[in-house]
Design an enzyme around this catalytic site. Structure first.
Site: not given
Ligand code: NAD
Ligand code: UGA
Length: 456
Positions: A8, A11, A13, A89, A217, A222, A273, A276
Site C-alpha cells: 500500500g 498517504y 505507506g 474505507p 487508534k 474519535a 479518516c 470513517k
Molecule cells: P490510500 O488510499 O492513500 O493508500 C492505500 C493504497 O493501498 C492505495 O495506493 C491502493 O492502491 C493500495 N492497495 C489496496 N489494495 C491493495 C492490495 N491488495 N495490494 C497492494 N496495494 C493495495 O490510503 P491511506 O490514506 O494511505 O490510508 C491507509 C490506511 O491508513 C487506512 O486504513 C487509513 O485509515 C490509515 N491512516 C491514514 C492516515 C492518513 O492521514 N491518510 C493516517 C493514519 C492512518
Molecule cells: C487525523 C489525525 O489528526 C491523525 O492523528 C490521524 O493519524 C489521521 O487523522 C488519520 O487517522 O487519518 P488528518 O485527517 O490528516 O489527521 O488531519 P487533521 O489535522 O486531524 O484534520 C482533520 C480535519 O479536521 C481537517 O478538515 C481540519 O481542517 C479539521 N480541523 C482540525 C478543524 O476543523 N478544527 C481543528 O481545530 C482541527
C-alpha cells in the site's frame, strides 16, 4: 539487516516507509502497490501525494534502501517484516453499509501474504486503521494454509496527520505497538519497536496488547473529531448570542486540562479518516450491544454534517435566498491546508448544495484541483476549476473560504473586490482572514461563530 516491505503506497505507506528507510539505513525498505501509476509517480519527482518535506526524504533514500514497485508476490517472498497499509474505507454495500469497514483490500492482502511468504518467520504489521479484533482474523487466515512460515501479527497504527506527516513521523507524540500475548508476540513487538528506536526516544514507544492498540487508534481519532464537533456546535450558539468563538476557544483552551489544540471552528472536519473511523467505532459499539454509546459517537458525525449545511444555508440566506445564476468562488477544496487530498472534504457537500441551487461554482485550490476534478466528475452543473485565484473571483457574487491555505491571507482583496459583483460577500469557513480589513475594503463579511460585518 531485514527486508522490510510495505503493501500500500498511499498517504501512510509512502511517508512512513521513507522515514524508516532514512533512519534505518542498514535495512532494505520496499513499497508495493497494485496501482501502477502511483508507483511510477513514487519513482519520479512528481510524487503522487503533496506533503511538505516528503520529496527531500524520498530523494535521500530512493534507490539506496527505499524501493517502489508492483511485484507484490516477489516482494512478499523476500520480506521479513510486512507493513500492511492498504485502504480500509467505509463499506458501501451489504451488511453494515455506510458504517462498517470494508475489509476486502485487507483480506486480499492477508491471502497474498499467506500464499507468497517464503521466510521461516514473518512479522505482519497492521498499519492501516482497522476494527478491533482484526489481528485475530488476520492470524486465522495466516494459520489456515500449509505454509512453513511462522507468522506474528503486530498492531502499529499510524497517527500522522496530512500536511504535517514528515514532522509527525520525525517527532511522534508516541509510537503504539500492540503484540500478541505470548512469547512469539512479545518478540515480534520488540522487533518492530527496535526499528522506531533508531530515532524515537524509548519512553515514547508504547507496548500494549493488540486489542488496546487497535481500539486506541479509533478512539484517538474519535476524540479529536469530537473536540471539533463540540466547538462547531458552540460556534452556532456564538452567532446567536454575540459571543465570539475565537475568544471562547482561547479561553477554554488555556485550561491545561482542556488544552488549546483542535478547538478551531470550521466549515466541518474532513479527510479520509475521521468520519470513517467514528462510523466504524459506532458500528463496533452497535455490534457489541451498546446502542447508546454508538449513538453518542455517531452524533459527532451528525454535528459535522450539520455544520457544513449551516455554512451553506448562511450563504443562501444572505444572498437573498436565491443563488440561481450567481457565481460563488470557493477558496480551497482540500480538506485542510498543505495537502492535495480532497477525500471527505466539506468542499464536496458544499459544492453539491450550491449546484443544487443552480449556482455557478468556481473552484480554486493551489494543490487540489486535480483531485477536485475527480471528486466532482459525476456532478452535473456549472462547475469550473480555475488555477488563477483572481480569475476565479472575477465577477463573483461571493467568496467561500473552505481551506486555510496561507496564500489566501496574502491576496490583494482590493483588486478582488473591484472585480466582483456588488454587493460582494465573503464567507470565511475557517476564520482565516482579516475580517475588519475586508469590511473596510467593502465586503460583507461572514465569519464562523461571531457577528457578521455587514454594509447592507
Ligand atoms: P490510500 O488510499 O492513500 O493508500 C492505500 C493504497 O493501498 C492505495 O495506493 C491502493 O492502491 C493500495 N492497495 C489496496 N489494495 C491493495 C492490495 N491488495 N495490494 C497492494 N496495494 C493495495 O490510503 P491511506 O490514506 O494511505 O490510508 C491507509 C490506511 O491508513 C487506512 O486504513 C487509513 O485509515 C490509515 N491512516 C491514514 C492516515 C492518513 O492521514 N491518510 C493516517 C493514519 C492512518
Ligand atoms: C487525523 C489525525 O489528526 C491523525 O492523528 C490521524 O493519524 C489521521 O487523522 C488519520 O487517522 O487519518 P488528518 O485527517 O490528516 O489527521 O488531519 P487533521 O489535522 O486531524 O484534520 C482533520 C480535519 O479536521 C481537517 O478538515 C481540519 O481542517 C479539521 N480541523 C482540525 C478543524 O476543523 N478544527 C481543528 O481545530 C482541527
Amino acid at each position: 539487516m531485514s527486508n522490510i516491505l510495505c503493501i500500500g503506497a498511499g498517504y501512510v505507506g509512502g511517508p512512513t516507509m521513507a522515514m524508516i528507510a532514512k533512519n534505518c539505513p542498514e535495512h532494505s525498505v520496499t513499497v508495493v502497490d497494485i496501482n501502477q501509476e502511483r508507483i511510477e509517480r513514487w519513482n519520479s519527482n512528481d510524487l503522487p501525494i503533496f506533503e511538505p518535506g516528503l520529496l527531500e526524504v524520498v530523494q535521500q533514500t530512493r534507490g539506496k534502501n527505499l524501493f517502489f514497485h508492483t511485484d507484490i508476490a516477489g516482494a512478499i517472498a523476500e520480506a521479513d517484516i510486512i507493513f500492511v497499509s492498504v485502504n480500509t474505507p467505509t463499506k458501501k454495500f451489504g451488511e453494515g453499509a455506510g458504517k462498517a469497514a470494508d475489509m476486502q483490500y485487507w483480506e486480499k492482502t492477508s491471502r497474498d501474504i499467506l500464499q507468497n511468504s517464503r521466510k521461516p518467520e514473518v512479522i505482519v504489521v497492521e498499519k492501516s486503521t482497522l476494527p478491533v479484533r482484526t489481528a485475530e482474523a488476520m492470524a486465522r487466515i495466516l494459520e489456515s494454509g500449509n505454509s512453513s512460515t511462522r507468522f506474528s501479527v503486530v498492531s502499529n497504527p499510524e497517527f500522522l496527520a496530512e500536511g504535517t506527516a514528515i514532522q509527525d513521523l520525525a517527532n511522534p507524540d508516541r509510537v503504539l505497538i500492540g503484540g500478541e500475548e505470548n512469547e512469539n508476540g512479545h518478540k515480534a513487538a520488540k522487533t518492530v519497536a527496535e526499528l522506531y528506536a533508531h530515532w524515537v526516544p524509548r519512553e515514547r514507544i508504547l507496548l500494549t496488547s493488540v486489542w488496546s492498540s487497535e481500539l486506541s487508534k479509533l478512539v484517538a481519532n474519535a476524540m479529536l473529531a469530537q473536540r471539533i464537533s463540540s466547538v462547531n456546535s458552540i460556534s452556532a450558539l456564538c452567532e446567536r448570542t454575540e459571543a465570539d468563538i475565537t475568544e471562547v476557544s482561547r479561553a477554554i483552551g488555556m485550561d491545561t486540562r482542556i488544552g488549546a489544540k483542535f478547538l478551531q471552528a470550521s466549515v466541518g472536519f474532513g479527510g479520509s479518516c475521521f468520519r470513517k473511523d467514528i462510523l466504524h467505532l459506532s458500528y463496533l459499539c452497535e455490534y457489541y450491544g451498546l446502542p447508546e454509546v454508538a449513538d453518542y459517537w455517531a452524533s459527532v458525525v451528525r454535528i459535522n454534517e450539520w455544520q457544513t449545511d449551516r455554512f451553506f444555508q448562511n450563504i443562501l440566506h444572505e444572498l437573498f435566498n436565491t443563488l440561481a445564476g450567481k457565481t460563488i468562488t470557493m477558496l480551497g477544496f482540500a480538506f485542510k491546508q498543505d495537502t492535495g487530498d480532497t477525500r471527505d472534504s466539506p468542499a464536496i457537500p458544499l459544492c453539491e448544495k450550491l449546484v443544487g441551487e443552480n449556482a455557478r461554482v468556481r473552484i480554486h485550490d493551489p494543490k487540489a484541483l486535480e483531485n477536485a476534478r475527480i471528486e466532482l466528475k459525476n456532478l452535473k452543473g456549472d462547475v469550473s476549476f480555475v488555477e488563477d485565484v483572481y480569475e476565479a473571483a472575477d465577477g463573483a457574487h461571493a467568496l467561500a473560504l473552505v481551506t486555510q491555505w496561507d496564500e489566501y491571507r496574502e491576496l490583494d482583496y482590493e483588486k478582488i473586490h473591484q472585480a466582483m459583483a456588488e454587493p460582494a460577500f465573503i464567507f470565511d469557513g475557517r476564520n482565516h482572514l482579516d475580517h475588519d480589513k475586508l469590511y473596510e475594503i467593502g465586503f460583507n463579511v461572514f465569519p464562523l461563530g461571531k457577528s457578521p460585518l455587514k454594509h447592507i
